[in-house]
Design an enzyme around this catalytic site. Structure first.
Site, PDB file in Angstrom:
ATOM      1  N   ILE A   1     -60.267 -19.629  24.259  1.00  0.00           N
ATOM      2  CA  ILE A   1     -60.805 -20.643  23.358  1.00  0.00           C
ATOM      3  C   ILE A   1     -61.449 -21.777  24.135  1.00  0.00           C
ATOM      4  O   ILE A   1     -62.444 -22.372  23.699  1.00  0.00           O
ATOM      5  CB  ILE A   1     -59.701 -21.176  22.402  1.00  0.00           C
TER       6      ILE A   1
ATOM      7  N   SER B   1     -53.989 -25.305  34.630  1.00  0.00           N
ATOM      8  CA  SER B   1     -53.698 -24.029  34.003  1.00  0.00           C
ATOM      9  C   SER B   1     -52.984 -23.132  35.004  1.00  0.00           C
ATOM     10  O   SER B   1     -53.261 -23.190  36.213  1.00  0.00           O
ATOM     11  CB  SER B   1     -54.994 -23.355  33.530  1.00  0.00           C
ATOM     12  N   ARG B   2     -52.085 -22.308  34.509  1.00  0.00           N
ATOM     13  CA  ARG B   2     -51.377 -21.397  35.405  1.00  0.00           C
ATOM     14  C   ARG B   2     -52.296 -20.318  35.950  1.00  0.00           C
ATOM     15  O   ARG B   2     -52.100 -19.833  37.065  1.00  0.00           O
ATOM     16  CB  ARG B   2     -50.211 -20.742  34.664  1.00  0.00           C
TER      17      ARG B   2
ATOM     18  N   LYS C   1     -55.303 -26.331  17.546  1.00  0.00           N
ATOM     19  CA  LYS C   1     -54.505 -25.890  16.401  1.00  0.00           C
ATOM     20  C   LYS C   1     -53.740 -24.602  16.763  1.00  0.00           C
ATOM     21  O   LYS C   1     -54.220 -23.815  17.582  1.00  0.00           O
ATOM     22  CB  LYS C   1     -55.398 -25.680  15.173  1.00  0.00           C
TER      23      LYS C   1
END
Length: 313
Positions: free
Chosen positions: A19, A41-42, A95
């Site tokens: 996304i 981020s991993r 969301k």
């Protein structure tokens, strides 16, 4: 606590997945209010900026960050949001805004105490024809409404195991988009009266759901969500009204009345989300509407559980 307005909003993104690459990065790049300065981020990385393995490391290393967009799965969002808010950063929540209502309510209270903005984003509310549908329904009596939100999970969420785990919402991950539109366009609040949730025998989240809703005036509203649809994907909201039959189709992109298209524009959901977020940051306000998530929670509370065939990607 008050914060001075910022001229340019230094933004960081946490959780670099599909996304983010499909929607967030293009929207931020085209928005002059934001400057992307870091990512955490991993697994994912964003070229041209500093990248970190965790939000804590990122916040410590880049104090110039003004705001963060949290795009990791909802089960992990609360802890990251607390770190960002406690560090005095404005927060954009993808969301659904969290795994539970209580944790998002706590985030809202924390943001208010810290004097930062919190934005629970509902991208489908920014679909081109949603506001036109809201205006149409405000001027007529609604006799009944039908929501049909059916898509192919293999196409939209391939190999994403988190979505089948507790807190991942299953079919409500797309279904909550429909609920975000419904709660925006209806002139009065609705509440769930019954629900059936279909769980694959090997999964912890539903693959399909049916919900009945009503309101104080006895509205007849039914919603059908299904992740097993192949071929044409269905994202439609139909309402029978005294002014004709309204169809909000294609996820809110097109509005028709009695078969005649009355509103259709190119999709600009994420650019509009970031425009809204910039306005919140500059004004020091928050936007945390939990109505769509509350309806999902009610469906889990009321729902009859049905076990269906196992599902494998």
């Amino acid at each position: 606590m008050e914060r001075a307005p910022v001229a340019s909003i230094n933004l960081a993104i946490v959780g670099v997945g599909k996304i983010v690459r499909d929607q967030h990065l293009p929207a931020v790049a085209a928005d002059g209010d934001f400057r992307l300065v870091a990512a955490a981020s991993r697994n994912g990385r964003v070229e041209g900026i500093d990248n970190f393995d965790s939000i804590g490391t990122m916040l410590a290393a880049v104090p110039s960050i003004d705001a963060v967009s949290l795009c990791m799965p909802p089960q992990y969002r609360y802890a990251a949001a607390v770190q960002a808010i406690d560090a005095g950063k404005h927060v954009f929540l993808e969301k659904p805004p969290g795994a539970t209502l209580s944790e998002v309510e706590d985030l809202a209270a924390r943001a208010a105490a810290q004097g930062v903005s919190l934005f629970a984003s509902w991208h489908s509310r920014y679909a081109p024809a949603v506001e036109a549908a809201r205006a149409f329904l405000a001027g007529t009596r609604i006799q009944r409404m039908r929501v049909t939100w059916k898509e192919d999970v293999r196409q939209w969420h391939p190999n994403q195991d988190w979505i089948w785990q507790p807190g991942g919402l299953g079919v409500f991950d797309p279904g909550i988009n429909a609920l975000s539109i419904v709660t925006r366009i209806l002139p009065r609040p609705v509440f769930a009266t019954a629900a059936t949730l279909e769980f694959p025998a090997n999964r912890q989240a539903p693959i399909a759901a049916s919900i009945r809703f009503s309101d104080a005036g006895g509205l007849d509203l039914a919603a059908e969500f299904d992740w097993r649809q192949t071929g044409r994907q269905s994202w439609d909201i139909e309402a029978s009204t005294d002014a004709g039959t309204m169809l909000l189709a294609e996820g809110g992109a097109t509005l028709s009345v009695d078969g005649r298209v009355v509103h259709s524009e190119p999709e600009q959901e994420y650019p509009m989300l970031y425009r809204r977020f910039a306005g919140l940051v500059r004004s020091g306000a928050s936007d945390v509407d939990l109505a769509p998530l509350r309806h999902v929670a009610d469906a889990f509370m009321l729902g009859q559980r049905q076990v269906v065939d196992p599902f494998d990607d």
